[in-house]
Design a protein around this motif. Sequence first.
Motif, PDB file in Angstrom:
ATOM      1  N   GLY A  32       0.821  -1.216   0.000  1.00 34.50           N
ATOM      2  CA  GLY A  32       0.000   0.000   0.000  1.00 34.50           C
ATOM      3  C   GLY A  32       0.849   1.257   0.000  1.00 34.50           C
ATOM      4  N   ALA A  33       1.919   1.256   0.798  1.00 39.48           N
ATOM      5  CA  ALA A  33       2.808   2.417   0.834  1.00 39.48           C
ATOM      6  C   ALA A  33       3.507   2.611  -0.501  1.00 39.48           C
ATOM      7  CB  ALA A  33       3.840   2.246   1.955  1.00 39.48           C
ATOM      8  N   ALA A  34       3.971   1.528  -1.095  1.00 43.62           N
ATOM      9  CA  ALA A  34       4.667   1.628  -2.382  1.00 43.62           C
ATOM     10  C   ALA A  34       3.723   2.108  -3.487  1.00 43.62           C
ATOM     11  CB  ALA A  34       5.279   0.277  -2.753  1.00 43.62           C
ATOM     12  N   ALA A  35       2.511   1.591  -3.505  1.00 47.24           N
ATOM     13  CA  ALA A  35       1.549   1.986  -4.542  1.00 47.24           C
ATOM     14  C   ALA A  35       1.150   3.452  -4.395  1.00 47.24           C
ATOM     15  CB  ALA A  35       0.314   1.089  -4.493  1.00 47.24           C
ATOM     16  N   SER A  36       0.897   3.902  -3.175  1.00 52.83           N
ATOM     17  CA  SER A  36       0.495   5.295  -2.995  1.00 52.83           C
ATOM     18  C   SER A  36       1.667   6.252  -3.240  1.00 52.83           C
ATOM     19  CB  SER A  36      -0.127   5.528  -1.616  1.00 52.83           C
ATOM     20  OG  SER A  36       0.762   5.176  -0.596  1.00 52.83           O
ATOM     21  N   LEU A  37       2.872   5.857  -2.843  1.00 51.58           N
ATOM     22  CA  LEU A  37       4.039   6.701  -3.136  1.00 51.58           C
ATOM     23  C   LEU A  37       4.281   6.782  -4.639  1.00 51.58           C
ATOM     24  CD1 LEU A  37       6.464   8.362  -2.163  1.00 51.58           C
ATOM     25  CD2 LEU A  37       7.759   6.224  -2.063  1.00 51.58           C
ATOM     26  N   CYS A  78       0.811   7.206   2.082  1.00 52.14           N
ATOM     27  CA  CYS A  78       2.105   6.518   2.142  1.00 52.14           C
ATOM     28  C   CYS A  78       2.746   6.699   3.518  1.00 52.14           C
ATOM     29  CB  CYS A  78       3.031   7.037   1.040  1.00 52.14           C
ATOM     30  SG  CYS A  78       4.680   6.333   1.116  1.00 52.14           S
ATOM     31  N   ALA A  79       2.747   7.939   3.994  1.00 55.52           N
ATOM     32  CA  ALA A  79       3.341   8.218   5.312  1.00 55.52           C
ATOM     33  C   ALA A  79       2.598   7.452   6.413  1.00 55.52           C
ATOM     34  CB  ALA A  79       3.314   9.715   5.593  1.00 55.52           C
ATOM     35  N   LEU A 156      -3.623   6.972 -11.315  1.00 58.56           N
ATOM     36  CA  LEU A 156      -4.924   6.546 -10.804  1.00 58.56           C
ATOM     37  C   LEU A 156      -4.970   5.042 -10.573  1.00 58.56           C
ATOM     38  CD1 LEU A 156      -7.398   8.766 -12.819  1.00 58.56           C
ATOM     39  CD2 LEU A 156      -7.390   8.465 -10.352  1.00 58.56           C
ATOM     40  N   THR A 157      -4.411   4.285 -11.488  1.00 58.88           N
ATOM     41  CA  THR A 157      -4.380   2.831 -11.340  1.00 58.88           C
ATOM     42  C   THR A 157      -3.605   2.420 -10.093  1.00 58.88           C
ATOM     43  OG1 THR A 157      -4.503   2.596 -13.744  1.00 58.88           O
ATOM     44  CG2 THR A 157      -3.770   0.672 -12.494  1.00 58.88           C
ATOM     45  N   LEU A 158      -2.457   3.047  -9.883  1.00 58.94           N
ATOM     46  CA  LEU A 158      -1.658   2.743  -8.693  1.00 58.94           C
ATOM     47  C   LEU A 158      -2.398   3.143  -7.417  1.00 58.94           C
ATOM     48  CD1 LEU A 158       1.810   3.907 -10.028  1.00 58.94           C
ATOM     49  CD2 LEU A 158       1.194   1.570  -9.383  1.00 58.94           C
ATOM     50  N   SER A 159      -3.074   4.273  -7.456  1.00 62.05           N
ATOM     51  CA  SER A 159      -3.806   4.716  -6.272  1.00 62.05           C
ATOM     52  C   SER A 159      -5.006   3.824  -5.981  1.00 62.05           C
ATOM     53  CB  SER A 159      -4.255   6.169  -6.456  1.00 62.05           C
ATOM     54  OG  SER A 159      -4.775   6.677  -5.257  1.00 62.05           O
ATOM     55  N   TYR A 160      -5.687   3.361  -7.029  1.00 61.76           N
ATOM     56  CA  TYR A 160      -6.775   2.416  -6.805  1.00 61.76           C
ATOM     57  C   TYR A 160      -6.243   1.100  -6.223  1.00 61.76           C
ATOM     58  CZ  TYR A 160     -10.693   5.017  -8.783  1.00 61.76           C
ATOM     59  OH  TYR A 160     -11.689   5.928  -8.996  1.00 61.76           O
ATOM     60  N   LEU A 161      -5.060   0.688  -6.633  1.00 66.77           N
ATOM     61  CA  LEU A 161      -4.436  -0.498  -6.032  1.00 66.77           C
ATOM     62  C   LEU A 161      -4.184  -0.257  -4.544  1.00 66.77           C
ATOM     63  CD1 LEU A 161      -3.043  -3.297  -6.171  1.00 66.77           C
ATOM     64  CD2 LEU A 161      -0.949  -2.070  -6.772  1.00 66.77           C
ATOM     65  N   ALA A 162      -3.637   0.915  -4.212  1.00 64.72           N
ATOM     66  CA  ALA A 162      -3.401   1.254  -2.800  1.00 64.72           C
ATOM     67  C   ALA A 162      -4.715   1.278  -2.028  1.00 64.72           C
ATOM     68  CB  ALA A 162      -2.694   2.604  -2.690  1.00 64.72           C
TER      69      ALA A 162
END
Length: 182
Positions: A32-37, A78-79, A156-162
Amino acid sequence: MAGVEAKIMQNPPPKTSPKSPLGAQICLRLLGAAASLSAALVTVTSKQTVCLYGAVIDAQYTYSSAFTFFAIANLVACAFSVVSLFAAGILARKCKGPNKYFFMFLHDLAVTTLLMAACAAATAIGLVAKFGNSHIGWMAICNDFGRFCDRIIVALTLSYLAFLVHLLLTVISANGSRGIHV
């Protein structure tokens, strides 16, 4: 019948390790941290300059308050995910029983809600950028700023994954606070 009972007593069911739920939580929190970062970094570095009808026009995330909120929300998520890594480790050692999951549930719920709001805002503006809105005279810009729009779609795709990872963590924490271990 006595022979079957003796075999069952000789081979008791394997005990589940209490560290495996912690290991799964750590892996999910890292994901989750990696995807949101990654989503925040892709958004912040998204910029394109084109020349239309003799005028040089820029497209960057700071021109839209929704994309700015999206980038900041992903950085905050991420933080918080990194902080929750330490909190999960501390709570696993110090607290016993379902109470330790309740605090993680509240944390995961807050991060999930933040990511959901950021994804919704950025998706709405992204759809306007892609298709425009003829009723109020907003033109689609993705025809002219294709690279910028493509990078926002990746973000957006990465954020939806997070978001999905944090939603799963919320469900795990909620079940843990009820005494159910997934």
